[in-house]
Scaffold this motif. Sequence first.
Motif, PDB file in Angstrom:
ATOM      1  N   ALA A 114       0.870  -1.121   0.108  1.00  0.00           N
ATOM      2  CA  ALA A 114      -0.051   0.009   0.080  1.00  0.00           C
ATOM      3  C   ALA A 114       0.897   1.008   0.116  1.00  0.00           C
ATOM      4  CB  ALA A 114      -0.892   0.135   1.210  1.00  0.00           C
ATOM      5  N   GLN A 115       2.058   1.318   0.289  1.00  0.00           N
ATOM      6  CA  GLN A 115       3.023   2.224   0.483  1.00  0.00           C
ATOM      7  C   GLN A 115       3.998   2.471  -0.857  1.00  0.00           C
ATOM      8  OE1 GLN A 115       2.186   4.391   2.790  1.00  0.00           O
ATOM      9  NE2 GLN A 115       1.001   2.830   3.777  1.00  0.00           N
ATOM     10  N   LYS A 116       3.710   1.649  -1.666  1.00  0.00           N
ATOM     11  CA  LYS A 116       4.532   1.636  -3.104  1.00  0.00           C
ATOM     12  C   LYS A 116       4.396   3.217  -3.739  1.00  0.00           C
ATOM     13  CE  LYS A 116       4.860  -3.212  -4.507  1.00  0.00           C
ATOM     14  NZ  LYS A 116       4.441  -4.264  -5.678  1.00  0.00           N
ATOM     15  N   GLY A 117       5.734   3.628  -4.188  1.00  0.00           N
ATOM     16  CA  GLY A 117       5.417   4.910  -5.001  1.00  0.00           C
ATOM     17  C   GLY A 117       5.478   5.941  -3.962  1.00  0.00           C
ATOM     18  N   LYS A 118       5.726   5.672  -2.454  1.00  0.00           N
ATOM     19  CA  LYS A 118       5.686   7.011  -1.438  1.00  0.00           C
ATOM     20  C   LYS A 118       7.334   7.149  -1.115  1.00  0.00           C
ATOM     21  CE  LYS A 118       1.299   6.995  -1.563  1.00  0.00           C
ATOM     22  NZ  LYS A 118       0.563   8.376  -2.170  1.00  0.00           N
ATOM     23  N   GLY A 119       7.982   6.123  -1.558  1.00  0.00           N
ATOM     24  CA  GLY A 119       9.674   6.573  -1.314  1.00  0.00           C
ATOM     25  C   GLY A 119      10.050   6.384  -0.011  1.00  0.00           C
ATOM     26  N   VAL A 120       9.265   5.146   0.562  1.00  0.00           N
ATOM     27  CA  VAL A 120       9.471   4.545   1.965  1.00  0.00           C
ATOM     28  C   VAL A 120      10.682   3.575   1.932  1.00  0.00           C
ATOM     29  CG1 VAL A 120       8.737   3.652   3.975  1.00  0.00           C
ATOM     30  CG2 VAL A 120       7.273   5.017   2.420  1.00  0.00           C
ATOM     31  N   HIS A 121      12.005   4.346   1.675  1.00  0.00           N
ATOM     32  CA  HIS A 121      13.058   3.312   1.273  1.00  0.00           C
ATOM     33  C   HIS A 121      14.175   3.637   2.213  1.00  0.00           C
ATOM     34  CE1 HIS A 121      11.885   3.642  -3.098  1.00  0.00           C
ATOM     35  NE2 HIS A 121      11.085   2.806  -2.659  1.00  0.00           N
ATOM     36  N   LEU A 122      15.385   3.301   2.296  1.00  0.00           N
ATOM     37  CA  LEU A 122      16.493   3.512   3.314  1.00  0.00           C
ATOM     38  C   LEU A 122      16.240   5.225   3.921  1.00  0.00           C
ATOM     39  CD1 LEU A 122      19.062   2.768   4.855  1.00  0.00           C
ATOM     40  CD2 LEU A 122      20.281   3.319   2.746  1.00  0.00           C
TER      41      LEU A 122
ATOM     42  N   ILE B 283      13.994   7.876   3.436  1.00  0.00           N
ATOM     43  CA  ILE B 283      12.765   8.146   3.273  1.00  0.00           C
ATOM     44  C   ILE B 283      12.470   9.580   2.483  1.00  0.00           C
ATOM     45  CG2 ILE B 283      10.464   8.560   4.237  1.00  0.00           C
ATOM     46  CD1 ILE B 283      11.268   6.698   6.521  1.00  0.00           C
ATOM     47  N   LYS B 284      11.801   9.688   1.330  1.00  0.00           N
ATOM     48  CA  LYS B 284      11.746  10.532   0.482  1.00  0.00           C
ATOM     49  C   LYS B 284      10.880  11.808   1.303  1.00  0.00           C
ATOM     50  CE  LYS B 284       9.776  11.884  -4.092  1.00  0.00           C
ATOM     51  NZ  LYS B 284       9.033  11.726  -5.102  1.00  0.00           N
ATOM     52  N   ASP B 285       9.973  11.523   1.893  1.00  0.00           N
ATOM     53  CA  ASP B 285       8.828  12.445   2.496  1.00  0.00           C
ATOM     54  C   ASP B 285       8.866  12.139   3.844  1.00  0.00           C
ATOM     55  OD1 ASP B 285       7.441  14.564   3.368  1.00  0.00           O
ATOM     56  OD2 ASP B 285       5.909  14.031   1.782  1.00  0.00           O
ATOM     57  N   PRO B 286       9.493  12.288   5.135  1.00  0.00           N
ATOM     58  CA  PRO B 286       9.305  11.946   6.305  1.00  0.00           C
ATOM     59  C   PRO B 286       7.677  12.487   6.834  1.00  0.00           C
ATOM     60  CG  PRO B 286      11.494  12.393   5.961  1.00  0.00           C
ATOM     61  CD  PRO B 286      10.873  13.142   4.913  1.00  0.00           C
TER      62      PRO B 286
ATOM     63  N   TYR C  17       5.252  12.402   5.294  1.00  0.00           N
ATOM     64  CA  TYR C  17       4.176  11.680   4.716  1.00  0.00           C
ATOM     65  C   TYR C  17       4.007  10.358   5.805  1.00  0.00           C
ATOM     66  CZ  TYR C  17       1.969   7.501   2.444  1.00  0.00           C
ATOM     67  OH  TYR C  17       1.260   6.325   2.054  1.00  0.00           O
ATOM     68  N   ILE C  18       4.951   9.863   6.531  1.00  0.00           N
ATOM     69  CA  ILE C  18       4.888   8.762   7.581  1.00  0.00           C
ATOM     70  C   ILE C  18       4.325   9.476   8.727  1.00  0.00           C
ATOM     71  CG2 ILE C  18       6.317   7.422   8.947  1.00  0.00           C
ATOM     72  CD1 ILE C  18       6.169   6.581   6.100  1.00  0.00           C
ATOM     73  N   LYS C  19       4.597  10.861   8.984  1.00  0.00           N
ATOM     74  CA  LYS C  19       4.104  11.336  10.060  1.00  0.00           C
ATOM     75  C   LYS C  19       2.574  11.737  10.199  1.00  0.00           C
ATOM     76  CE  LYS C  19       8.534  13.937  11.467  1.00  0.00           C
ATOM     77  NZ  LYS C  19       9.263  15.234  11.479  1.00  0.00           N
ATOM     78  N   THR C  20       2.182  12.463   8.947  1.00  0.00           N
ATOM     79  CA  THR C  20       0.695  12.930   9.056  1.00  0.00           C
ATOM     80  C   THR C  20       0.140  12.298   7.619  1.00  0.00           C
ATOM     81  OG1 THR C  20       1.539  15.077   7.827  1.00  0.00           O
ATOM     82  CG2 THR C  20       1.384  14.634  10.488  1.00  0.00           C
ATOM     83  N   GLY C  21       0.852  11.873   6.759  1.00  0.00           N
ATOM     84  CA  GLY C  21       0.255  11.705   5.127  1.00  0.00           C
ATOM     85  C   GLY C  21      -0.842  10.754   4.988  1.00  0.00           C
ATOM     86  N   LEU C  22      -1.163   9.769   6.257  1.00  0.00           N
ATOM     87  CA  LEU C  22      -1.843   8.570   6.048  1.00  0.00           C
ATOM     88  C   LEU C  22      -3.298   8.982   6.478  1.00  0.00           C
ATOM     89  CD1 LEU C  22       0.943   7.230   5.839  1.00  0.00           C
ATOM     90  CD2 LEU C  22      -0.064   5.252   6.676  1.00  0.00           C
ATOM     91  N   GLY C  23      -3.332   9.867   7.262  1.00  0.00           N
ATOM     92  CA  GLY C  23      -4.762  10.091   7.962  1.00  0.00           C
ATOM     93  C   GLY C  23      -4.948   9.272   8.963  1.00  0.00           C
ATOM     94  N   ARG C  24      -3.712   8.505   9.653  1.00  0.00           N
ATOM     95  CA  ARG C  24      -3.713   7.586  10.743  1.00  0.00           C
ATOM     96  C   ARG C  24      -2.371   7.560  10.976  1.00  0.00           C
ATOM     97  NH1 ARG C  24      -1.616   3.047   8.664  1.00  0.00           N
ATOM     98  NH2 ARG C  24      -2.224   2.364   6.729  1.00  0.00           N
ATOM     99  N   LYS C  25      -1.884   6.740  12.156  1.00  0.00           N
ATOM    100  CA  LYS C  25      -0.705   6.434  12.676  1.00  0.00           C
ATOM    101  C   LYS C  25      -0.192   5.405  11.670  1.00  0.00           C
ATOM    102  CE  LYS C  25       0.163   8.402  16.636  1.00  0.00           C
ATOM    103  NZ  LYS C  25       1.478   9.370  16.836  1.00  0.00           N
ATOM    104  N   PHE C  26       0.997   5.671  11.218  1.00  0.00           N
ATOM    105  CA  PHE C  26       1.787   4.319  10.415  1.00  0.00           C
ATOM    106  C   PHE C  26       2.167   3.394  11.338  1.00  0.00           C
ATOM    107  CE2 PHE C  26       5.732   2.737   8.945  1.00  0.00           C
ATOM    108  CZ  PHE C  26       5.611   2.702   7.586  1.00  0.00           C
ATOM    109  N   LYS C  27       1.920   2.142  10.905  1.00  0.00           N
ATOM    110  CA  LYS C  27       2.172   1.233  11.994  1.00  0.00           C
ATOM    111  C   LYS C  27       3.321   0.430  11.665  1.00  0.00           C
ATOM    112  CE  LYS C  27      -2.711   0.841  13.425  1.00  0.00           C
ATOM    113  NZ  LYS C  27      -3.994  -0.087  13.451  1.00  0.00           N
TER     114      LYS C  27
ATOM    115  N   LEU D  81      14.009   4.872  11.222  1.00  0.00           N
ATOM    116  CA  LEU D  81      13.090   6.229  11.170  1.00  0.00           C
ATOM    117  C   LEU D  81      13.658   7.233  11.831  1.00  0.00           C
ATOM    118  CD1 LEU D  81       9.830   4.126  12.648  1.00  0.00           C
ATOM    119  CD2 LEU D  81      10.109   5.032  10.314  1.00  0.00           C
ATOM    120  N   ALA D  82      14.547   7.147  12.967  1.00  0.00           N
ATOM    121  CA  ALA D  82      14.674   8.339  13.838  1.00  0.00           C
ATOM    122  C   ALA D  82      16.064   9.087  12.787  1.00  0.00           C
ATOM    123  CB  ALA D  82      15.558   7.820  14.894  1.00  0.00           C
ATOM    124  N   ALA D  83      16.689   8.338  12.049  1.00  0.00           N
ATOM    125  CA  ALA D  83      17.891   9.127  11.116  1.00  0.00           C
ATOM    126  C   ALA D  83      16.962   9.693  10.163  1.00  0.00           C
ATOM    127  CB  ALA D  83      18.642   7.811  10.446  1.00  0.00           C
ATOM    128  N   ASN D  84      15.867   9.299   9.928  1.00  0.00           N
ATOM    129  CA  ASN D  84      14.933   9.934   8.886  1.00  0.00           C
ATOM    130  C   ASN D  84      14.239  11.269   9.333  1.00  0.00           C
ATOM    131  OD1 ASN D  84      15.194   8.817   5.889  1.00  0.00           O
ATOM    132  ND2 ASN D  84      15.408   7.084   7.150  1.00  0.00           N
TER     133      ASN D  84
END
Length: 439
Positions: free
Chosen positions: A148-156, A158-161, A163-173, A191-194
């Motif tokens: 479900a996170q394909k195309g969002k740049g959630v790699h080593l 992270i393209k847009d931190p 997005y992880i914090k607030t972009g899902l409309g819920r907590k990233f699990k 995560l912290a490094a990003n």
Amino acid sequence: MNRVSRRNFLVTATSTAVGALVLKGCTTAPETTTASPSPTATGVEVDTIKLGYLPIVESAPLIIAKEKGFFAKHGLPNAEVSKQANWASARDNVVIGAAAGGTDGGQWQMPMPYLLNEGAITTNNQKVPMALLLKLNTQGNGIAISGAQKGKGVHLNIKDPNYIKTGLGRKFKAAFTFPKANQDFWIRYWLAANGIDPDKDIELLTVPPAETVKGMQNGTMDAFSTGDPWPYRIVKEDIGFIGALTAQVWPYHPEEYLAIRSDWVEKNPNATKALLKAVMEAQQWCDDFANRDELVKIVSQRQYFNAPVDVLLAPYKGQYDMGDGQPKINDPKMAVMYWKDPNGNSISFPYKSHDLWFLTESIRWGFHKETIKDLTTAQALIDKVNRSDLWREAAKELGVPATDIPTTDSRGVEKFFDGVEFDPANPQKYLDSLKIKAA
């Protein structure tokens, strides 16, 4: 494959429902050779030990020591390797002890041996004095991400931190298999490094591997951190992709360890060295890439990993299809390793400097404050539990070249993917440099 064998592969104490995953490629037992008895096998106090393990690549040296006859060669022909349902079961069984139907020790995430020693993770804070004997492996872990996170740049990186914090409309699990240990640390560091605070910006969950796979399928889990073959299965089964390998986060990092109850070690000093020599030989055998095909055939069997050969073989050779448009990896240096890393450092030797990193990270995140009060307490605990002296003695008896036996308990300064350095001679400097921490 029938439903029973599929359930065995997705072993967990709490769930056997695994959705529509279909496993293929189970093998019959390969032919194996038996090591010849060693002249040093005489004098052991007992000829058996019961070792717990989890069905992930970290445990391979224990399985190989049994299957290839290295235990028998060194005087432990009745050594037993016992598959554990999960890390909580491994913990509970070592508390019980082998005499009462549990285990004498075995494979551990760090810093579990220290936490057992201090009663920090046991019922009623029961202390189980432990002896940390050997590092089983490096690498072989990954952080898998839901499709479900394909195309969002959630790699080593992270393209847009945000997005992880607030972009899902819920907590990233994000999930791991045991709290406040290896796999929790890897996902926290990444995560912290990003720029993402794992305690504030997302939801962290402790979940058995099979349940994380199911959670990724039904959309209730975004990421999980665990050992192969689980992350690679996410790609093979088209459930998601690999966001990062721990080999990328920290090349040749310490992974899991062999630790035994101290009462067993004290009662059986010769058998302890026999155990070490057997596992050392197994690590050397595992690290010969000419043996990797046979290694996979052995560990893939039903009684061990019960995993398809094609799911195991690629990671064992450093071949990862990362997915989500990332470059494929085909590099043996990225594979799980057991004896010596490409820089010439021992993998098997239990460097105290690595133990210090795990305990320093515990301080960073405010874990076990009553047990690991400060860095001085941490160092004293390491000197009590880590038995690198026994590793050296066993290595010499085994005939390991002097150049392969570390003369210091520190591997030196370690560097992570974000440029942060950990100097074991000054762990406070490392703590001070970290922007995201609880301490």
